[in-house]
Enzyme design. Structure first.
Site, PDB file in Angstrom:
ATOM      1  CB  CYS A   1       4.215   6.026   3.182  1.00  0.00           C
ATOM      2  SG  CYS A   1       2.880   7.126   2.654  1.00  0.00           S
TER       3      CYS A   1
ATOM      4  CG  ASP B   1       0.446   0.925  -3.769  1.00  0.00           C
ATOM      5  OD1 ASP B   1       0.902  -0.189  -3.438  1.00  0.00           O
ATOM      6  OD2 ASP B   1      -0.121   1.686  -2.962  1.00  0.00           O
TER       7      ASP B   1
END
Length: 218
Positions: A8, A131
């Protein structure tokens, strides 16, 4: 099924090439002004074009409005959207309907209660990404390099994705403890915020694949 890997916060063609060459399954293109990994629509579109046919692209957004969704689908043409803000299940459904592509919903986790709350997105989000919940003073909802107690996702509905403080040294343990189908890394393959390193990317992917093979063997 082999564990999938997402790199990412990709910002340059060279790093995209490195991620694809090392075997990444997804690259994340961040469109969030506060992030050091932020891209313009045009930059993201150029990277997505380079990626097409090599590695799947994920446009990473935070509480996007309809105008941004429409612009991204027209200019960037990502394979997935990832929403990383306070989007409700109803908003995620609306985003998915407007974009016409799969949506990943990030869930901020500090404990098992947060994981249980992800059930509200069942049948709406195509993938849940767990997350680490950011601290109150954090400027970013993700990419802060902080892990959480992975045991919190022990009862989570599979398959799911895992992020938050992952790196080549701990991704194997994270996969072993959680059984995550996808691991997502950003700061763990950087030398500075927003600056990815090709060797760290290769090392991370190699560690994730090795952990998966060890799990199969056991």
């Amino acid at each position: 099924m082999t564990v999938k890997v997402k790199i990412c916060g990709v910002r340059t063609p060279a790093i995209l090439d490195a991620a694809a060459g090392a075997g990444a399954d997804f690259v994340g293109l961040v469109l969030f002004a506060n992030s050091p990994r932020n891209l313009t629509l045009e930059e993201a579109g150029s990277l997505a074009k380079i990626a097409r046919g090599r590695v799947r692209t994920v446009a990473v957004l935070v509480d996007p409005d309809d105008a941004l969704i429409e612009s991204i689908t027209k200019v960037v043409h990502p394979d997935f959207l990832q929403v990383h803000g306070g989007e409700t299940p109803e908003r995620v459904a609306a985003i998915k309907a407007r974009a016409g592509i799969p949506v990943i919903k990030a869930i901020a986790v500090s404990g098992a209660d947060d994981v249980a709350g992800a059930s509200a997105y069942a049948g709406i989000a195509d993938q849940i990404l767990y997350d680490a919940k950011p601290s109150p003073e954090a400027q970013l909802p993700g990419g802060n390099g902080v892990p959480f107690d992975w045991r919190a996702v022990a009862g989570a509905r599979a398959p799911f994705a895992l992020s938050g403080g992952l790196n080549a040294d701990n991704v194997g343990e994270a996969i072993r403890l959680t059984g995550a189908a996808l691991v997502d890394v950003s700061s763990g393959v950087e030398t500075a915020p927003g600056i990815k390193d090709a060797k760290l990317i290769e090392r991370f992917i190699r560690a994730a694949r090795a952990a998966h093979h060890r799990a199969k063997a056991s």
